[in-house]
Design an enzyme around this catalytic site. Structure first.
Site, PDB file in Angstrom:
ATOM      1  CE  LYS A  22      65.179  19.162 -28.448  1.00 61.37           C
ATOM      2  NZ  LYS A  22      65.139  20.455 -28.341  1.00 61.37           N
ATOM      3  CG  ASN A  23      68.877  20.771 -27.315  1.00 62.69           C
ATOM      4  OD1 ASN A  23      67.994  20.660 -28.166  1.00 62.69           O
ATOM      5  ND2 ASN A  23      68.549  20.918 -26.202  1.00 62.69           N
ATOM      6  CB  CYS A 117      59.107  23.752 -25.222  1.00 59.30           C
ATOM      7  SG  CYS A 117      59.324  22.061 -25.769  1.00 59.30           S
ATOM      8  NE  ARG A 122      62.357  29.273 -25.323  1.00 59.65           N
ATOM      9  CZ  ARG A 122      62.554  27.832 -25.783  1.00 59.65           C
ATOM     10  NH1 ARG A 122      61.530  26.851 -25.916  1.00 59.65           N
ATOM     11  NH2 ARG A 122      63.783  27.120 -25.823  1.00 59.65           N
ATOM     12  CG  ASP A 308      66.570  21.135 -21.523  1.00 59.22           C
ATOM     13  OD1 ASP A 308      65.563  21.959 -21.328  1.00 59.22           O
ATOM     14  OD2 ASP A 308      67.290  21.190 -22.548  1.00 59.22           O
ATOM     15  NE  ARG A 400      59.696  20.333 -30.586  1.00 57.86           N
ATOM     16  CZ  ARG A 400      59.963  20.796 -29.409  1.00 57.86           C
ATOM     17  NH1 ARG A 400      59.156  20.941 -28.471  1.00 57.86           N
ATOM     18  NH2 ARG A 400      61.311  21.413 -29.258  1.00 57.86           N
TER      19      ARG A 400
HETATM   20  C1  EPZ Z   1      68.516  25.834 -25.385  1.00 57.41           C
HETATM   21  O1  EPZ Z   1      67.219  26.781 -25.520  1.00 57.41           O
HETATM   22  C2  EPZ Z   1      67.724  24.608 -25.403  1.00 57.41           C
HETATM   23  N1  EPZ Z   1      66.853  24.639 -26.949  1.00 57.41           N
HETATM   24  C3  EPZ Z   1      66.654  24.271 -24.247  1.00 57.41           C
HETATM   25  O2  EPZ Z   1      66.337  22.917 -24.626  1.00 57.41           O
HETATM   26  C4  EPZ Z   1      67.206  24.369 -23.080  1.00 57.41           C
HETATM   27  O3  EPZ Z   1      66.112  24.471 -22.155  1.00 57.41           O
HETATM   28  C5  EPZ Z   1      67.982  25.737 -22.908  1.00 57.41           C
HETATM   29  O4  EPZ Z   1      68.753  25.867 -24.063  1.00 57.41           O
HETATM   30  C6  EPZ Z   1      68.713  25.777 -21.534  1.00 57.41           C
HETATM   31  O5  EPZ Z   1      69.848  24.946 -21.531  1.00 57.41           O
HETATM   32  C7  EPZ Z   1      67.794  24.097 -27.950  1.00 57.41           C
HETATM   33  O6  EPZ Z   1      68.861  23.749 -27.886  1.00 57.41           O
HETATM   34  C8  EPZ Z   1      67.207  24.058 -29.248  1.00 57.41           C
HETATM   35  P1  EPZ Z   1      68.963  29.785 -23.567  1.00 57.41           P
HETATM   36  P2  EPZ Z   1      67.613  28.385 -25.691  1.00 57.41           P
HETATM   37  O7  EPZ Z   1      69.248  30.680 -24.748  1.00 57.41           O
HETATM   38  O8  EPZ Z   1      68.926  28.463 -26.430  1.00 57.41           O
HETATM   39  C9  EPZ Z   1      67.082  33.794 -21.431  1.00 57.41           C
HETATM   40  C10 EPZ Z   1      64.826  21.123 -24.490  1.00 57.41           C
HETATM   41  O9  EPZ Z   1      63.564  20.660 -23.680  1.00 57.41           O
HETATM   42  N2  EPZ Z   1      67.660  34.640 -22.684  1.00 57.41           N
HETATM   43  O10 EPZ Z   1      70.059  29.278 -22.932  1.00 57.41           O
HETATM   44  O11 EPZ Z   1      66.435  28.882 -26.184  1.00 57.41           O
HETATM   45  C11 EPZ Z   1      66.000  33.014 -21.453  1.00 57.41           C
HETATM   46  O12 EPZ Z   1      64.686  33.572 -21.371  1.00 57.41           O
HETATM   47  C12 EPZ Z   1      64.724  22.737 -24.783  1.00 57.41           C
HETATM   48  O13 EPZ Z   1      65.458  20.619 -25.319  1.00 57.41           O
HETATM   49  C13 EPZ Z   1      67.356  35.698 -22.594  1.00 57.41           C
HETATM   50  O14 EPZ Z   1      67.059  36.492 -21.932  1.00 57.41           O
HETATM   51  O15 EPZ Z   1      67.804  28.767 -24.020  1.00 57.41           O
HETATM   52  C14 EPZ Z   1      66.386  31.702 -20.533  1.00 57.41           C
HETATM   53  O16 EPZ Z   1      65.947  32.530 -19.158  1.00 57.41           O
HETATM   54  C15 EPZ Z   1      63.816  23.286 -24.155  1.00 57.41           C
HETATM   55  N3  EPZ Z   1      67.700  36.550 -23.962  1.00 57.41           N
HETATM   56  C16 EPZ Z   1      67.892  31.996 -20.393  1.00 57.41           C
HETATM   57  O17 EPZ Z   1      68.374  32.988 -20.843  1.00 57.41           O
HETATM   58  C17 EPZ Z   1      68.046  35.631 -25.011  1.00 57.41           C
HETATM   59  O18 EPZ Z   1      68.491  36.354 -25.831  1.00 57.41           O
HETATM   60  C18 EPZ Z   1      68.511  30.492 -20.948  1.00 57.41           C
HETATM   61  O19 EPZ Z   1      67.960  30.443 -22.407  1.00 57.41           O
HETATM   62  C19 EPZ Z   1      68.299  34.358 -24.831  1.00 57.41           C
HETATM   63  C20 EPZ Z   1      67.752  33.790 -23.865  1.00 57.41           C
END
Ligand code: EPZ
Length: 431
Positions: A22-23, A117, A122, A308, A400
């Site tokens: 998916k991702n 989610c 986020r 995840d 999803r």
């Molecule tokens: C991706 O989300 C995945 N989603 C998530 O999967 C997954 O949990 C996550 O990566 C971590 O592996 C998709 O790929 C669509 P991040 P993403 O940016 O990219 C902080 C699932 O269940 N952060 O790596 O949104 C954030 O708050 C979903 O399949 C900032 O502070 O996650 C978090 O604490 C849920 N500023 C951490 O970084 C930013 O600009 C990691 O988030 C971006 C993120």
């Protein structure tokens, strides 16, 4: 209301085929916007997030043709629009990849702030910082991310140090940089398998990206990307979910079409818990007959234990012998499923990012809610192991991200079916 009904207690036996990731898919499909020609994308999972992102591309003017169940041809030669509709774009987290793709190819983008989610805050500040380092002006207003290139409609290569390891920011910056003028360097980049997959997709279409899978990624912008064929990697989290389902329910299942290396972090924990996992070339054989042992889990960016998989492993630890401790290292609020597991008799205390689970002898079936995608998978896993009947509602969250979950589990002997009940019958309405 549509629900999953599970009668727990059946051991699982047989084979499960894992779908495309998916991702990876939700980033690679937007990346097709950057390609001058037809992209054939294979091993696409049939899940609602993918349907939505394909619809968004069509709304923008892409020609999307279904070749077979898992393959589409996407031609973005006639993109009319650079603005994504609020209705579609705000439903899905991955719509933020449209910013990188549209900005990289056309020099501007208007994309709704993403949905997805609810895992606590986020933010997307690291994405914005990356685009700004490449010469874009980015503003958030009226619910939209409004991004424009200041240099004659083209991003310019830049140096980006991510303050936090972010999957989304790493991939989004990589997208924009693939067609930027000059070299972009991303430091403190995320290393998840889907990051490597996006880089491989873009490189196969003519991009020059090196270092994906390490914490420094260098992207030399190309003049154009050309069409081609690409097959998406298998879904690490879907595979991990079924591995954990076998641990919970017992039995022996061959999980096929996986990259075992991507599963090492999950395999290591299951071995610690007394589950047998045998790696094969493109499969893992998971077997559990004895009792489950306690384990401690700390979620981290790849190659650490994936956030995840946190709720699914949490569900199985509910019946492991002893006290297990989970520490969530990525998201602020990923324990909303705990209340649902308590309805089934689980003993879990949560304090901030830490959950302490006291193993109980067994769970009992109950009506529960899928609070989000992975929490929903955890409810199914708990239901498979529980005594009695579990009904899971809000299953649109599960759909999803999991292709044919009910069919795949039923084929290995789970007593699981989709049922329709009147709305007022639901005990667990969203409050
Ligand atoms: C991706 O989300 C995945 N989603 C998530 O999967 C997954 O949990 C996550 O990566 C971590 O592996 C998709 O790929 C669509 P991040 P993403 O940016 O990219 C902080 C699932 O269940 N952060 O790596 O949104 C954030 O708050 C979903 O399949 C900032 O502070 O996650 C978090 O604490 C849920 N500023 C951490 O970084 C930013 O600009 C990691 O988030 C971006 C993120």
């Amino acid at each position: 209301m549509t629900k999953y009904q599970i009668r727990g207690g059946n051991r699982l036996h047989g084979e499960i085929e894992i779908s495309g990731a998916k991702n990876a898919a939700v980033a690679i499909i937007p990346a097709a916007l950057m390609v001058d020609g037809v992209c054939r994308i294979e091993n696409i999972p049939q899940i609602s997030d993918v349907t939505l992102i394909l619809q968004i591309l069509q709304e923008l003017g892409a020609d999307v043709r279904t070749v077979n169940r898992t393959t589409v041809d996407i031609d973005c030669s006639h993109i009319r629009n650079r603005k994504v509709s609020m209705e579609q774009g705000s439903k899905i987290r991955a719509s933020y990849y449209l910013v990188g793709a549209l900005l990289g190819r056309f020099g501007w983008a208007e994309v709704p702030m993403p949905g997805g989610c609810d895992l606590g805050g986020r933010p997307i500040d690291q994405h914005i910082k990356g685009f700004a380092a490449m010469g874009a002006q980015v503003e958030v207003r009226n619910g939209y991310i409004d991004a424009k290139c200041t240099n004659a409609g083209r991003l310019t290569g830049g140096q980006v140090y991510l303050d936090i390891v972010s999957v989304g920011a790493t991939m989004n910056i990589m997208l924009g940089a693939a067609l930027a003028d000059g070299m972009t360097v991303i430091e403190n980049a995320a290393k998840e398998p889907h990051i490597v997959d996006l880089a491989n997709f873009l490189n196969s279409m003519g991009a020059d990206i090196r270092g994906a899978g390490t914490d420094v990624i260098k992207i030399r912008g190309a003049e154009r990307l050309h069409g081609g064929t690409y097959s998406i990697i298998p879904d690490q989290i879907e595979a991990g979910t079924y591995m954990v389902a076998v641990a919970a329910a017992g039995g022996e299942v061959l999980i096929k079409n996986v990259i075992p290396k991507h599963l090492d972090c999950i395999t290591a924990k299951l071995l610690e818990m007394g589950v047998d996992v045998e790696e094969q070339d493109e499969a893992v054989l998971v077997r559990r007959s004895g009792p489950l042992n306690r384990a401690n889990i700390k979620t981290m960016p790849y190659p650490g234990f994936p956030t995840d998989m946190q709720s699914q492993i949490g569900a199985v630890l509910c019946t492991a012998r002893g006290t297990s401790i989970i520490t969530e290292g990525v998201w602020d609020n990923r324990y909303r499923y705990v209340d649902e597991l308590r309805r089934m008799g689980a003993s879990i205390q949560v304090d901030g990012k830490v959950a302490v689970i006291e193993g109980v002898d067994h769970l009992t079936g109950a009506p529960v809610r899928a609070c989000d995608l992975r929490a929903g998978a955890a409810m199914v896993i708990a239901g498979l192991a529980a005594q009695g009947v579990t009904e899971v509602d809000s299953i649109h969250h599960i759909e999803r991200g999991y292709e044919n979950l009910v069919e795949k589990l039923a084929a290995v002997g789970a007593d699981i079916r989709i049922i329709e009940t009147p709305d007022e019958d639901s005990k667990t309405q969203v409050g």
